[in-house]
Write an enzyme that holds these catalytic residues in place. Sequence first.
Site, short mmCIF file in Angstrom:
data_model
loop_
_atom_site.label_atom_id
_atom_site.label_comp_id
_atom_site.label_asym_id
_atom_site.label_seq_id
_atom_site.Cartn_x
_atom_site.Cartn_y
_atom_site.Cartn_z
N GLU A 102 0.86 -1.19 0.00
CA GLU A 102 0.00 0.00 0.00
C GLU A 102 0.90 1.24 0.00
OE1 GLU A 102 -2.82 0.34 3.20
OE2 GLU A 102 -3.73 2.09 2.32
N GLY B 252 3.57 2.23 10.86
CA GLY B 252 3.30 1.38 12.02
C GLY B 252 3.07 -0.08 11.67
N ALA B 253 2.16 -0.32 10.75
CA ALA B 253 1.79 -1.70 10.44
C ALA B 253 0.95 -1.71 9.18
CB ALA B 253 0.99 -2.30 11.60
N MET B 254 0.67 -2.91 8.66
CA MET B 254 -0.08 -3.02 7.41
C MET B 254 -1.02 -4.21 7.45
SD MET B 254 -0.68 -1.85 4.41
CE MET B 254 -1.95 -2.64 3.43
N GLU C 34 -9.73 4.20 6.36
CA GLU C 34 -8.89 4.61 7.49
C GLU C 34 -9.68 5.34 8.57
OE1 GLU C 34 -6.31 3.22 8.00
OE2 GLU C 34 -5.57 2.59 6.04
N HIS D 275 -6.47 -2.20 15.22
CA HIS D 275 -6.71 -1.43 13.99
C HIS D 275 -6.48 -2.31 12.76
CE1 HIS D 275 -6.56 2.32 11.52
NE2 HIS D 275 -5.77 1.57 10.76
N GLU D 276 -5.34 -2.97 12.69
CA GLU D 276 -5.04 -3.78 11.50
C GLU D 276 -6.02 -4.95 11.41
OE1 GLU D 276 -3.18 -2.20 9.65
OE2 GLU D 276 -2.20 -0.93 11.15
N HIS E 13 -9.32 -3.84 10.01
CA HIS E 13 -9.30 -3.60 8.57
C HIS E 13 -9.79 -4.82 7.78
CE1 HIS E 13 -7.76 0.30 7.57
NE2 HIS E 13 -6.58 0.17 8.16
N ASN F 238 -2.37 -6.35 5.38
CA ASN F 238 -2.45 -7.36 4.31
C ASN F 238 -3.36 -8.51 4.73
OD1 ASN F 238 -0.07 -5.97 3.17
ND2 ASN F 238 0.92 -6.88 4.94
N1 B3K Z 1 -2.94 0.97 5.67
C1 B3K Z 1 -1.64 1.08 6.26
C2 B3K Z 1 -0.90 2.33 5.89
C3 B3K Z 1 -0.24 2.28 4.58
C4 B3K Z 1 0.61 3.50 4.37
C5 B3K Z 1 1.17 3.57 3.01
N2 B3K Z 1 2.03 4.71 2.83
C6 B3K Z 1 -1.69 0.97 7.74
C7 B3K Z 1 -2.97 1.31 8.37
O1 B3K Z 1 -3.51 2.38 8.27
O2 B3K Z 1 -3.53 0.43 8.98
ZN ZN Z 2 -5.42 1.75 8.80
#
Ligand code: B3K
Ligand code: ZN
Length: 856
Positions: free
Chosen positions: A122, A254-256, A313, A290-291, A294, A258
């Site tokens: 991302e 911070g984190a992603m 977000e 949070h992750e 998502h 996926n």
């Molecule tokens: N979605 C990712 C952030 C990605 C940032 C890219 N530059 C983390 C988050 O908001 O959970």
């Molecule tokens: Zn997020």
Amino acid sequence: MARTRLLADYRPFPFALTETRLRFDLAPTATRVRAELDFAPAVPGADLVLDGAGLRTLSLRIDGVEPDPAAITMGDETLTISAGALPGGSFTLSTEVEIDPERNTALEGLYLSGGIFCTQCEAEGFRHITWYPDRPDVMAPFRVQIRSDLPVLLSNGNPVAAEPGLAEWHDPWPKPAYLFALVAGELEALSDRFTTMTGRDVALNVWVRPGDLPRAGFAMEALKKSMLWDERVYGREYDLDVFNIVAVDDFNMGAMENKGLNIFNSKLVLASPDTATDTDYERIEAVIAHEYFHNWTGNRITCRDWFQLCLKEGLTVFRDQQFTSDMRSAAVKRIEDVVTLRARQFREDAGPLAHPPRPDHYEEINNFYTATVYEKGAEVIGMLKRLVGDGNYRAALDLYFDRHDGQACTIEDWLKVFEDATGRDLTQFARWYTDAGTPEVTLVEAWDEDEAGGTLTLSLSQTTKPTPGQPDKPPRVIPVAVGLIGRNGGEQRPTELLELTGPTQGWRFEGLGSRPVVSALRGFSAPVVLRHDLDEAGRATLLAHDTDPFARWEAGRGLAIDALIARVGGDTDAGAAYVRAIGSFLDGAAADPAFAALVLRLPPEDEIATLLHDRGIVPDPDAIHAARESLARDLARAHEGTLAALFDAMEVPGPYSPDAEPSGRRALRLEALSLLTRLDGGARARALWDGARNMTERMGALASLVRVGQADDALRGMETEFGANRLVMDKFFAVQPMAAAPGRAVEIARTLAGRPDFDWRNPNRFRALIGGLSANHAAFHAADGSGYDFVADWLTRLDPVNPQTTARMASAFETWTRYDAGRRKHARAALERIASLPRLSRNTAEMLTRLLAAGG
Ligand code: B3K
Ligand code: ZN
């Protein structure tokens, strides 16, 4: 090179992608990626445009046949196959490319972090891996094969085969490329299981480097709590057989999230009492949540295009805030969120980088992962919930999940579910998404003793200053929660939600008998600046008696701000009312220590600068620093005995727990310490450092010692004990420039930058030191420009290596135009120096253009 993207230019992708098959042969400098993409035309006669960057293309075939080279056009990061070279119906595009993860210092796409292969896709990282329609509205199920000798090979979805040297994964849920992930390396897992609400068994793993396992337990607990909470509160269940979390040391944010394979910055996973503070624990819990959240708000329902980023977000931040409120203290969480919002988002909204939660143009989308998109995006949802009520909110969310599961959506889709579920017209409300800037709401009271047994008329009016590209701001719908407190402290009227929709409106409250104190914007019911001329006695009454914890805290804040602004203006004794009110407050402080800690904390210097600027006064950073220090000293002197008693009483005996209650006690204890250090020169802080039993106490003590220049021994001790622990050493690099006396901070930062362990290519280390200095308001804005120069030098150095982190940190300069001519000259020179770099990244170039445009 500028390449403005416009929301208005959106066109659907003219093909459906029915399946994506990938095969990776991993090697540090030459990884082979084979992709097979099954396309079906959706619009007859369309060319096929694929995204790609930095790929060495080895082959490209359509249904096994190489197309005529004349049918292929290479653009800047695109490859176009003309319609004439495509079969009329479905076809498979196969490509093979070679990429170099080892040289990928930008940490976008596939890269190596300390020997671990990992990805960050991302927003537009997947194009660094293979040719692909790299846009969020193209969704497909993925099959992934990984070949490597490394022991752990992970990707999204469910594992379908694993043998030495090979792993295969299948993700049945159609997803956009930005949610793709791959991890390979020597990792160990902390494993557990979770049974979902319909009885599905899910394997959970937190993957860390060997040796870090003892620090993974808290993250696992947080994950299980998050899974349960999302079932209980939103009815959302997890949808794969496994959920993997991996911690890596080199990560741009911070984190992603996926799908099924969340990748985390190790600082947001690893925690033990001797290495992580209470704040770290709270953040880990919130970011894991949070992750995880998502998975529904972001993954199952994603964004149509990147302009809609706040769709996922804002909502996911809102959900993680609700989660933390439920796990800890709702009142404390609300105040903490408002503090962050004002410090980051209000600041952003007031300067050259202001943009709406849903922007309509950008050069580089990575520059829009901002406080406005995230935190204001969450506030907008909070307002919506307040306006429609909790039951309607839940009904609208149910409808959102039902209607849009598996789709890539827009803010319009989101608002429509609320309109359909509640019958409410949200046309005016939509302005919160499209208009930038923080509205200013003015509250004027009129009291008539003789009318209808005592009538109070409240008139509310709103204005919003122009922001870049948006000169006119029509009125918005603003929910203002108001309650009335009697002069004797009792609640005269419970909270009522006033809906301000026009430029000015009035409300009458009759039969009040005596004039009440107005407690306005309770719970911070809208992200606005409230101007309400409440006198000192009124504020003191609210601080002592308000039933709304936010408004209570805000009353103390108001007194502190008045005192600070008067002191900056030369009235060095101002603030008697504040000091007195805090005295009364302290008597009951032990009843809710976490809340009391927030009340005791003075507003940050940067916020005072913003407030002065709002009032048309050019802020003087040295005067602000001096005023804040003098008020802290006066507060400490007036209440030394009480503070010392609190410091002792708030000691937490027994084994460490990161729960809200003991964390709150430690927070209050450290606030008291910070004030007392202004009197005792660091004696208590040194004793606490020596006897500290956890990292929270250590860092509290250390910050106080650094502030008074007495930290040398402690810092040496920290190095000896934790020299090998990256996360603890990040704290070592951050606390010194951040807490040091402004006159010394730049020199301290320079010395730290010269150390061999200042591994500046690591984003955490870079942010610790450079971010630490930019957070020291009076040091960063030093009159001689040394703070600006220091930061600019390092941004210049980092840009060719890691554009994303450089651009992000350039926002340290977002307030540069509000200072005096001398400072502005230095800041402009520093910014122009970065801007003149020969091969400046698109990310940083966009930020500098916006920042410099503000200087006129
Ligand atoms: N979605 C990712 C952030 C990605 C940032 C890219 N530059 C983390 C988050 O908001 O959970
Ligand atoms: Zn997020």
